[in-house]
Design an enzyme around this catalytic site. Structure first.
Site, short mmCIF file in Angstrom:
data_model
loop_
_atom_site.label_atom_id
_atom_site.label_comp_id
_atom_site.label_asym_id
_atom_site.label_seq_id
_atom_site.Cartn_x
_atom_site.Cartn_y
_atom_site.Cartn_z
N PHE A 177 -13.28 -4.91 1.14
CA PHE A 177 -14.33 -4.35 0.49
C PHE A 177 -15.85 -4.46 1.17
O PHE A 177 -16.86 -4.79 0.49
CB PHE A 177 -14.31 -4.66 -1.18
N PRO A 178 -15.64 -4.22 2.40
CA PRO A 178 -16.99 -4.67 3.21
C PRO A 178 -18.22 -3.64 3.00
O PRO A 178 -18.95 -4.03 3.41
CB PRO A 178 -16.47 -4.54 4.70
N LEU A 179 -17.84 -2.64 2.17
CA LEU A 179 -18.81 -1.50 2.14
C LEU A 179 -19.32 -1.63 0.66
O LEU A 179 -20.38 -0.84 0.28
CB LEU A 179 -18.41 -0.04 2.56
N GLY A 180 -18.94 -2.67 0.00
CA GLY A 180 -19.35 -2.68 -1.49
C GLY A 180 -20.71 -2.83 -1.93
O GLY A 180 -21.08 -4.02 -1.23
N TYR A 215 0.90 -1.11 -0.03
CA TYR A 215 0.03 0.07 0.03
C TYR A 215 0.86 1.23 0.13
O TYR A 215 1.49 1.72 1.08
CB TYR A 215 -0.92 0.04 1.43
#
Ligand SMILES: NC(=O)c1ccc[n+]([C@@H]2O[C@H](COP(=O)([O-])OP(=O)(O)OC[C@H]3O[C@@H](n4cnc5c(N)ncnc54)[C@H](OP(=O)(O)O)[C@@H]3O)[C@@H](O)[C@H]2O)c1
Length: 292
Positions: A213-216, A68
């Site tokens: 990507f838990p909010l996708g 990152y």
């Protein structure tokens, strides 16, 4: 919700390899870098403030990776938080090279992983990394060779717990023949359930599952989410996180953000409880999408 009542503790705890225990709402530090997960953030002061606020909100699990930035996310964590508060678990990863913005090339060779662990130890100012994740299996390196290298580094005291990311159940089973696996990190949300069977496997075997990507959410999912959120006086993102927390006791979401405001909103999801009906209507979204 009053800011004083926001705490990651309210999500309960999850065990990592029966050695460590963390609050079940963590923080993903990928979005703190520049665009394309490349280079420094536009606003470094704001990035450091997000990390410090996460600790105030009793987040004690931070996910990062050497790739990152590359290196930027790990450097920011050390700058914001070292010396680290007691109980903070920093989970980093290795197995990618970064030739440029938005470019990721595999490298999980033993030589690369050894060098990657040394680099992360240095940047994070640690003698031992609590949780080290193989970022992804490398298609041209035997999977066992990558895992065996991490097991060696663990025997040398450089890693406490070993974890995997972007893997199938078969990978996890092969890895567990070599070394205990503390967590698995795959893409997952109420609307994105390719890895449901891996979540079930992890729960059965006491392995933490870290959804990335838990909010996708796509269009149909967004509509169901908005409706539930309106009726609960919560935000759609909070409802998506509350669904994950209820999905399994081994679930450890790590929503990522570069904003203190969004961080507070996400951590406040620790106290959002869904009814059975709300949980089920969100769980049915993939079938709803498939039937259209
Ligand atoms: N293992 C892997 O291969 C892998 C891959 C990807 C990610 N990860 C890890 O998983 C973490 C989370 O994944 P992710 O960052 O892809 O997805 P995410 O957490 O689902 O979404 C992050 C995005 O949502 C926005 N956001 C966050 N909270 C918000 C809120 N309350 N309201 C509105 N927008 C909000 C963020 O923008 P703002 O900055 O504007 O808030 C950002 O664009 C990463 O930080 C990383 O640690 C792992």
């Amino acid at each position: 919700m009053n800011n004083k009542n926001i705490s990651a503790k309210l999500a309960g705890e999850v065990s990592l390899g029966k050695e460590l225990s963390v609050n079940r709402l963590g923080f993903g530090a990928m979005r703190l870098t520049g665009e394309g997960i490349w280079g420094p953030p536009k606003d470094k002061k704001a990035a450091l403030a997000v990390l410090r606020r996460a600790i105030e909100l009793e987040v004690n699990f931070i996910d990062t990776a050497d790739s990152y930035g590359p290196h930027v996310s790990e450097d920011l964590i050390a700058e914001a938080l070292f010396p680290y508060p007691k109980g903070l678990v920093i989970a980093t990863k290795g197995g990618w090279n970064r030739p440029g913005p938005n470019q990721w090339t595999h490298d999980a060779t033993p030589a690369h992983l050894r060098a990657a662990v040394e680099g992360s130890l240095k940047r994070l100012k640690l003698d031992r990394i609590d949780l080290y994740q193989l970022h992804t299996p490398d298609p041209v390196v035997p999977f066992e060779a990558s895992v065996e290298t991490l097991a060696e580094l663990r025997n040398q005291g450089k890693i406490r717990l070993i974890a995997l990311s972007n893997v199938t159940r078969e990978h996890i089973e092969r890895a567990r023949k070599i070394v205990p696996i503390a967590s698995v990190q795959n893409r997952y949300s109420f609307a994105d359930r390719e890895w449901d069977y891996v979540v079930d496997y992890c729960q059965k075997n006491g392995i933490a599952f870290i959804p990335w990507f838990p909010l996708g959410a796509g269009k149909v999912a967004g509509d169901v989410l908005n409706e539930t959120a309106r009726s609960k006086h919560a935000s759609p993102k909070q409802v998506a996180l509350a669904w994950l927390l209820r999905r399994s006791p081994v679930m450890l979401p790590i929503p990522g953000t570069s904003s203190v405001e969004h961080l507070e909103e996400n951590v406040a999801a620790a106290s959002v409880r869904l009814t059975n009906e709300e949980y089920d209507s969100l769980a049915e979204v993939p079938e709803l999408v498939a039937s259209r």
